[in-house]
Design a protein around this motif. Structure first.
Motif, mmCIF file in Angstrom:
data_model
loop_
_atom_site.group_PDB
_atom_site.id
_atom_site.type_symbol
_atom_site.label_atom_id
_atom_site.label_comp_id
_atom_site.label_asym_id
_atom_site.label_seq_id
_atom_site.Cartn_x
_atom_site.Cartn_y
_atom_site.Cartn_z
ATOM 1 N N ILE A 246 6.469 -19.647 -33.493
ATOM 2 C CA ILE A 246 5.837 -19.577 -34.813
ATOM 3 C C ILE A 246 6.734 -18.812 -35.784
ATOM 4 O O ILE A 246 6.957 -19.233 -36.928
ATOM 5 C CB ILE A 246 4.456 -18.926 -34.682
ATOM 6 N N HIS A 247 7.259 -17.691 -35.312
ATOM 7 C CA HIS A 247 8.182 -16.924 -36.144
ATOM 8 C C HIS A 247 9.460 -17.714 -36.406
ATOM 9 O O HIS A 247 9.979 -17.722 -37.525
ATOM 10 C CB HIS A 247 8.502 -15.597 -35.446
ATOM 11 N N SER A 248 9.974 -18.385 -35.380
ATOM 12 C CA SER A 248 11.199 -19.170 -35.549
ATOM 13 C C SER A 248 11.013 -20.269 -36.581
ATOM 14 O O SER A 248 11.884 -20.499 -37.435
ATOM 15 C CB SER A 248 11.621 -19.774 -34.203
ATOM 16 N N GLY A 287 6.403 -23.956 -41.826
ATOM 17 C CA GLY A 287 7.221 -23.576 -40.682
ATOM 18 C C GLY A 287 6.393 -22.975 -39.555
ATOM 19 O O GLY A 287 6.622 -23.273 -38.376
ATOM 20 N N ALA A 288 5.419 -22.133 -39.910
ATOM 21 C CA ALA A 288 4.540 -21.558 -38.886
ATOM 22 C C ALA A 288 3.743 -22.648 -38.184
ATOM 23 O O ALA A 288 3.581 -22.631 -36.954
ATOM 24 C CB ALA A 288 3.607 -20.528 -39.519
ATOM 25 N N ALA A 289 3.229 -23.604 -38.950
ATOM 26 C CA ALA A 289 2.479 -24.714 -38.360
ATOM 27 C C ALA A 289 3.372 -25.566 -37.466
ATOM 28 O O ALA A 289 2.958 -25.998 -36.375
ATOM 29 C CB ALA A 289 1.868 -25.570 -39.462
ATOM 30 N N ALA A 290 4.607 -25.801 -37.894
ATOM 31 C CA ALA A 290 5.546 -26.576 -37.072
ATOM 32 C C ALA A 290 5.871 -25.854 -35.777
ATOM 33 O O ALA A 290 6.054 -26.488 -34.727
ATOM 34 C CB ALA A 290 6.826 -26.851 -37.863
ATOM 35 N N GLY A 291 5.921 -24.525 -35.825
ATOM 36 C CA GLY A 291 6.154 -23.754 -34.609
ATOM 37 C C GLY A 291 5.027 -23.885 -33.612
ATOM 38 O O GLY A 291 5.250 -24.054 -32.411
ATOM 39 N N VAL A 292 3.788 -23.838 -34.087
ATOM 40 C CA VAL A 292 2.629 -24.041 -33.209
ATOM 41 C C VAL A 292 2.645 -25.445 -32.633
ATOM 42 O O VAL A 292 2.375 -25.666 -31.443
ATOM 43 C CB VAL A 292 1.322 -23.789 -33.983
ATOM 44 N N SER A 293 2.963 -26.419 -33.469
ATOM 45 C CA SER A 293 2.989 -27.809 -33.031
ATOM 46 C C SER A 293 4.038 -28.024 -31.947
ATOM 47 O O SER A 293 3.795 -28.736 -30.962
ATOM 48 C CB SER A 293 3.271 -28.723 -34.228
ATOM 49 N N ALA A 294 5.215 -27.403 -32.113
ATOM 50 C CA ALA A 294 6.259 -27.539 -31.099
ATOM 51 C C ALA A 294 5.878 -26.829 -29.806
ATOM 52 O O ALA A 294 6.209 -27.289 -28.713
ATOM 53 C CB ALA A 294 7.579 -26.986 -31.634
ATOM 54 N N ALA A 295 5.175 -25.712 -29.922
ATOM 55 C CA ALA A 295 4.832 -24.934 -28.736
ATOM 56 C C ALA A 295 3.774 -25.622 -27.885
ATOM 57 O O ALA A 295 3.874 -25.660 -26.663
ATOM 58 C CB ALA A 295 4.362 -23.536 -29.153
ATOM 59 N N PHE A 296 2.746 -26.164 -28.523
ATOM 60 C CA PHE A 296 1.602 -26.689 -27.781
ATOM 61 C C PHE A 296 1.417 -28.198 -27.933
ATOM 62 O O PHE A 296 0.481 -28.750 -27.353
ATOM 63 C CB PHE A 296 0.322 -25.988 -28.239
ATOM 64 N N GLY A 297 2.261 -28.852 -28.700
ATOM 65 C CA GLY A 297 2.054 -30.274 -28.944
ATOM 66 C C GLY A 297 0.760 -30.530 -29.679
ATOM 67 O O GLY A 297 0.049 -31.499 -29.398
ATOM 68 N N ALA A 298 0.446 -29.655 -30.647
ATOM 69 C CA ALA A 298 -0.843 -29.712 -31.347
ATOM 70 C C ALA A 298 -0.596 -29.669 -32.854
ATOM 71 O O ALA A 298 -0.697 -28.594 -33.470
ATOM 72 C CB ALA A 298 -1.736 -28.553 -30.917
ATOM 73 N N PRO A 299 -0.272 -30.803 -33.475
ATOM 74 C CA PRO A 299 0.004 -30.783 -34.928
ATOM 75 C C PRO A 299 -1.206 -30.391 -35.767
ATOM 76 O O PRO A 299 -1.071 -29.654 -36.737
ATOM 77 C CB PRO A 299 0.465 -32.213 -35.219
ATOM 78 N N VAL A 300 -2.387 -30.874 -35.398
ATOM 79 C CA VAL A 300 -3.593 -30.487 -36.150
ATOM 80 C C VAL A 300 -3.888 -29.010 -35.933
ATOM 81 O O VAL A 300 -4.241 -28.284 -36.866
ATOM 82 C CB VAL A 300 -4.791 -31.352 -35.733
ATOM 83 N N GLY A 301 -3.730 -28.554 -34.702
ATOM 84 C CA GLY A 301 -3.922 -27.138 -34.425
ATOM 85 C C GLY A 301 -2.940 -26.274 -35.186
ATOM 86 O O GLY A 301 -3.279 -25.162 -35.610
#
Length: 636
Positions: A246-248, A287-301
């Motif tokens: 998320i930070h990245s 960017g924070a949302a993209a980090g979550v999406s990359a981590a968990f495969g959850a774009p809506v999340g």
């Protein structure tokens, strides 16, 4: 008195400095003795002091007034107090500019020009998603390669020592390798870029709330964060690589959208229109949302996380652009990993962690299980509150006694060695109680130790593995794979290891350790239910492992809406939507009754002037008063 005004903050406690103390603050500010200042004394005639007014020396670049007189009279610095507000932080200008020059500049832009700017915003969001996905791929591949080398070496040594004796050598080897990897990551953080410590989520929350946190979105911070989280995970610490993503993502967004780098001192002369706090804020949210999406495969999340935990400002067009960045991030990660694993075009593993598909029988739940889910949420809330309280006390101890970079590195290495020692002792102690036959889908590094041929030590499944694979094993392994003693001992030991680890001078995340702790005691809870009702099929340990994981994570970080969607997307089954929602809501209510969430605690410990969503309870009944006390004259 002007000099005093530069360094004051308000406190709700009457904390006074004790003579001889020189404890620095959490944000690294030096004390008077460390910065070379000469202590000054007061006499009883001239100066006024406001009660609860305390000094915090945070102006690194501000020259001190020279000579005698009132301006040279500064009261002593106090010990760290989480109720203070630090002047080390500036505010970001998130208000729309309304001055005449700006309005004239806007009028010069044609209608086509505004459309071009909108297209550029979408292009920037696309680049944010691509680069965030590539960073996630790099972290995942390097961690996998290094972990394979590490666990292979240790496994061969343990197998050899089991036959010929000398298991103590295997313990020393394991602890040394852990400490070595952790030392690399800790040195990078402690000596090169302290802003890369932890997951970075509290700092990003502050940035999106309008607080300018120094160095939080610098390129150097990104490099140290990536290398540091690789070292932490491979070093065997109770951490995850998902939180730092998320930070990245936020750092990538800030850099791309500005078209320049202060670290490289390079200006690419692009996207100059976006060099405003309002525009930068929107891209950092993406960017924070993209980090979550990359981590968990959850774009809506990811979009909901940015909305719930991050941005204080939102609009409809932001929603679409952030969702676009999240989708691109997931697709990029998925596509690159499919090529890496030799299955081009196979997009079945969308995130760094994939919870896997639950079997249809396990997915089903009955109406009478709803109260049980609520009980699971309450347990998670209480355990999360205990975790946060212990970590709060530990962080205060670190502020006072482990503030030097060399001490921070030593502590991190100690935690790495202790984690290896605890893991080895647990695996060795359970070989006589929990040996299971190797099935058709064996674990990657099965340790036989003293188990019979064809069997392996199940405690090693939880400890001798990366945390992501351990979580998946607890979710999906068949009933009977783990016995209650194994799960209980693992939960207890890993709980304290994770609590000790969070806050070290390393790049780390709390998501996966929380999920792993909750999955362990949740599976134990499921085993208890299956014992109470042995002939039933509803008491599936894997299902309750998932509920326990959600409850534990929710009890620590207090996320509700976004975490519900993240878990639903990661499991690929919306059937669990209602149970997970009930679990997370209960965990938040119970946890908030005891103590704040972990991120909010660390924001306060860093003295950030963070404005929450709601005012404090009963704040309408508070009144302000001014009490004046005569102080001594200033004597050099």
């Amino acid at each position: 008195m002007a000099n005093v005004a530069k360094k004051v903050s308000w406190s709700s406690k009457d904390d006074e400095a004790r003579p001889g103390e020189s404890t620095p603050l959490l944000n690294g500010s030096p004390t008077a003795s460390q910065s070379g200042e000469v202590p000054r004394r007061f006499s009883q005639t001239n100066f006024f002091r406001i009660e609860r007014l305390t000094t915090v020396n945070l102006d690194d670049d501000t020259a001190q007034d020279q000579g005698g007189g009132p301006s040279a009279c500064v009261s002593k610095e106090i010990l760290h107090n989480e109720k203070l507000l630090s002047l080390n932080y500036e505010s970001l200008d998130y208000d729309n500019s309304e001055n005449q020059l700006f309005m004239e500049e806007e009028r010069r832009i044609s209608k086509i020009g505004f459309h071009v700017l909108e297209i550029k915003r979408w292009v920037v969001c696309g680049f944010i998603g691509i680069f965030t996905g590539l960073i996630a791929c790099f972290i995942d591949i390097v961690v996998e390669k290094l972990a394979d080398v590490k666990y292979s070496i240790i496994k061969k040594n343990i197998d050899k020592s089991t036959e010929g004796g000398g298991l103590s050598i295997s313990l020393v080897l394991w602890a040394t390798m852990n400490a070595g990897f952790v030392m690399i990551g800790s040195i990078l953080v402690a000596f090169i870029e302290p802003a890369a410590a932890g997951s970075g989520i509290p700092q990003i929350k502050c940035f999106l709330n309008g607080v300018k946190v120094p160095h939080v979105v610098r390129l150097k911070t990104l490099v140290v964060k990536v290398l540091g989280v690789i070292s932490s995970v491979v070093g065997g610490l109770a951490v995850g690589k998902e939180g730092p993503m998320i930070h990245s993502g936020a750092v990538i967004a800030a850099g791309i959208s500005q078209g320049r780098s202060s670290t490289l001192k390079k200006d690419f002369k692009i996207f100059e229109y976006f060099r405003r706090d309002t525009e930068k804020r929107d891209f950092v949210s993406a960017g924070a949302a993209a980090g979550v999406s990359a981590a968990f495969g959850a774009p809506v999340g990811g979009v909901l996380f940015s909305l719930e935990e991050g941005a204080s400002f939102w609009n409809q067009m932001m929603t679409w652009r952030i969702f676009f960045a999240s989708m691109i991030s997931t697709f990029t990660l998925n596509f690159v990993l499919s090529v890496y694993h030799g299955n081009p075009g196979d997009l079945s593993s969308p995130g760094l962690i994939n919870f896997g598909q639950f079997q249809s029988e396990a997915v089903q739940y009955n109406w009478f299980e709803i109260p049980i889910f609520i009980c699971v949420g309450a347990i998670g809330g209480m355990l999360g509150a205990v975790f946060n309280r212990l970590n709060y006390w530990l962080t205060m101890f670190r502020i006072r006694y482990i503030h030097r970079p060399c001490l921070q590195v030593i502590e991190a290495m100690l935690v790495g060695a202790v984690t290896a020692t605890v893991s080895f002792v647990m695996i060795y102690a359970m070989y006589a109680y929990d040996c299971q036959p190797i099935g058709e889908d064996p674990i990657k590094y099965p340790l036989q130790l003293f188990c019979p041929d064809g069997e392996y030590n199940t405690m090693a499944t939880a400890f001798f593995n990366t945390p992501e694979k351990s979580v998946r094993s607890l979710f999906h392994d068949s009933q009977g794979t783990y016995n209650p003693m194994t799960l209980g001992l693992f939960t207890l030991s890993y709980f304290f290891l994770a609590c000790w680890t969070y806050g070290l001078a390393v790049s780390s995340g709390i998501f996966i350790p929380s999920l792993l702790i909750g999955a362990a005691w949740g599976r134990l809870f499921g085993l208890f239910l299956s014992t109470v009702s042995p002939d039933s099929t509803w008491a599936d340990p894997g299902k309750y492992a998932l509920m326990g994981a959600a409850a534990q994570l929710g009890g620590i970080v207090r996320m509700t809406l976004s975490l519900t969607v993240i878990i639903v997307e990661a499991t690929g089954n919306v059937t669990y939507g209602l149970p997970i929602m009930l679990v997370l809501m209960t965990a938040k209510i119970v946890g908030d009754f005891c103590i704040e969430g972990l991120y909010d605690i660390h924001i306060k410990l860093q003295n950030v002037p963070f404005l929450g969503w709601e005012p404090p309870a009963k704040s309408h009944a508070l009144t302000a008063r001014l009490k004046v006390i005569m102080l001594e004259d200033c004597v050099d």
